[in-house]
Design a protein around this motif. Structure first.
Motif, mmCIF file in Angstrom:
data_model
loop_
_atom_site.group_PDB
_atom_site.id
_atom_site.type_symbol
_atom_site.label_atom_id
_atom_site.label_comp_id
_atom_site.label_asym_id
_atom_site.label_seq_id
_atom_site.Cartn_x
_atom_site.Cartn_y
_atom_site.Cartn_z
ATOM 1 N N ALA A 12 3.302 -14.515 2.551
ATOM 2 C CA ALA A 12 4.508 -13.799 2.124
ATOM 3 C C ALA A 12 4.727 -12.519 2.914
ATOM 4 O O ALA A 12 5.823 -11.957 2.889
ATOM 5 N N ALA A 13 3.671 -12.072 3.625
ATOM 6 C CA ALA A 13 3.778 -10.918 4.538
ATOM 7 C C ALA A 13 4.333 -9.681 3.845
ATOM 8 O O ALA A 13 5.306 -9.083 4.305
ATOM 9 N N LEU A 14 3.704 -9.302 2.757
ATOM 10 C CA LEU A 14 4.111 -8.097 2.031
ATOM 11 C C LEU A 14 3.449 -6.889 2.691
ATOM 12 O O LEU A 14 2.291 -6.580 2.427
ATOM 13 N N THR A 15 4.172 -6.211 3.532
ATOM 14 C CA THR A 15 3.618 -5.066 4.247
ATOM 15 C C THR A 15 3.200 -3.975 3.264
ATOM 16 O O THR A 15 3.977 -3.558 2.400
ATOM 17 N N GLY A 16 1.936 -3.532 3.386
ATOM 18 C CA GLY A 16 1.465 -2.429 2.568
ATOM 19 C C GLY A 16 0.918 -2.811 1.209
ATOM 20 O O GLY A 16 0.495 -1.942 0.450
ATOM 21 N N HIS A 52 9.138 -8.184 -16.016
ATOM 22 C CA HIS A 52 7.790 -8.378 -15.476
ATOM 23 C C HIS A 52 7.259 -6.995 -15.131
ATOM 24 O O HIS A 52 7.793 -6.330 -14.238
ATOM 25 N N HIS A 53 6.222 -6.555 -15.832
ATOM 26 C CA HIS A 53 5.867 -5.145 -15.798
ATOM 27 C C HIS A 53 4.514 -4.892 -15.131
ATOM 28 O O HIS A 53 3.490 -5.435 -15.582
ATOM 29 N N PRO A 54 4.500 -4.084 -14.081
ATOM 30 C CA PRO A 54 3.252 -3.756 -13.388
ATOM 31 C C PRO A 54 2.506 -2.638 -14.095
ATOM 32 O O PRO A 54 3.029 -1.981 -14.998
ATOM 33 N N ASP A 55 1.273 -2.417 -13.664
ATOM 34 C CA ASP A 55 0.536 -1.214 -14.043
ATOM 35 C C ASP A 55 0.874 -0.145 -13.011
ATOM 36 O O ASP A 55 0.807 -0.389 -11.802
ATOM 37 N N THR A 76 1.830 -14.860 -8.970
ATOM 38 C CA THR A 76 2.903 -15.844 -8.922
ATOM 39 C C THR A 76 4.049 -15.287 -8.086
ATOM 40 O O THR A 76 4.008 -14.139 -7.624
ATOM 41 N N ALA A 77 5.083 -16.096 -7.958
ATOM 42 C CA ALA A 77 6.263 -15.667 -7.205
ATOM 43 C C ALA A 77 6.897 -14.438 -7.829
ATOM 44 O O ALA A 77 7.523 -13.637 -7.125
ATOM 45 N N ARG A 78 6.736 -14.266 -9.143
ATOM 46 C CA ARG A 78 7.284 -13.072 -9.793
ATOM 47 C C ARG A 78 6.685 -11.807 -9.211
ATOM 48 O O ARG A 78 7.386 -10.800 -9.024
ATOM 49 N N ASP A 81 8.040 -11.262 -5.628
ATOM 50 C CA ASP A 81 9.439 -10.827 -5.666
ATOM 51 C C ASP A 81 9.552 -9.369 -6.110
ATOM 52 O O ASP A 81 10.312 -8.589 -5.512
ATOM 53 N N LEU A 82 8.807 -8.999 -7.162
ATOM 54 C CA LEU A 82 8.899 -7.626 -7.645
ATOM 55 C C LEU A 82 8.306 -6.649 -6.636
ATOM 56 O O LEU A 82 8.825 -5.536 -6.455
#
Length: 214
Positions: A12-16, A52-55, A76-78, A81-82
């Motif tokens: 997914a190449a999520l930079t950082g 969809h809630h992160p810490d 997951t994809a959620r 995406d977030l």
């Protein structure tokens, strides 16, 4: 939802953002507390919109964000995406995600009979069993490290407690180099899933990555 493999998350190449054992983690450096608070507000709005809630951990010089899908037992994809949406919103404030200094610590107790000792540690720490497992307990508030019980032999003497430290793959070698310079040794037989590092007195701990675990 279907959980993603470590490779799928990496693709997914999520930079950082770093996949630290099924949790996406990043850090945003902030110039002051007010900027960090504004970022937290923005993340909160995105989270409510996505349901969809992160810490989120707000400090004076940075904000840490951690994402996982508890109901699915992994990423997951959620989460992907977030993470993208948080990155995009932060960019409007001149902030960028950085995974260079993030890590996640777990405590592991080597035990020949984890079922016998798990209830004690759960009670002592005021932890609860982690759903879907019979060898892990966790802080209900999510503020303290997870504890898991590794099956081991009963020969004495033996080390009982060790640390598992999840890091981005790019951070493994710098940590190994620093540990070796400090008098440690390294066993890479299980790399790149984990490396066993031993201090000068023989105490062992592991550096862990998502790689080769699917």
């Amino acid at each position: 939802m279907t959980t993603l493999t470590g490779q799928q998350v990496d693709d997914a190449a999520l930079t950082g953002w770093a996949n630290l054992g099924g949790v996406l983690v990043t850090r945003f450096a902030t110039p002051d507390f007010a900027t960090g608070l504004a970022l937290v507000d923005a993340v909160g709005a995105l989270a409510d919109e996505a349901n969809h809630h992160p810490d989120v951990d707000l400090r004076y010089t940075h904000v840490d964000v951690a994402l996982t899908s508890h109901d699915a037992g992994g990423l997951t994809a959620r989460d992907v995406d977030l993470a993208r949406r948080v990155t995009g919103d932060a960019a409007t404030q001149g902030l960028a995600p950085d995974d260079a200094d993030v890590s996640r610590v777990e405590l592991a107790l080597d035990s020949p009979d984890h079922a016998r000792v798990l209830p004690f540690w759960s009670a002592f720490l005021a932890y609860e069993p982690r759903p879907g497992t019979d060898d892990e307990v966790r802080d209900p508030a999510g503020a303290q490290p997870l504890v898991w019980f590794q099956r081991s032999g009963s020969d004495e003497p033996r080390q009982r407690w060790h640390l598992d430290v999840w890091v981005p793959p790019a951070q493994v070698q710098p940590r190994i180099d620093a540990a070796l310079a400090a008098g440690g040794t390294v066993d890479d037989a299980a790399a790149p899933a984990f490396w066993v590092l031993t201090d000068p007195e023989g105490n062992r701990s592991c550096l862990c990555t998502w790689q080769h675990r699917d």
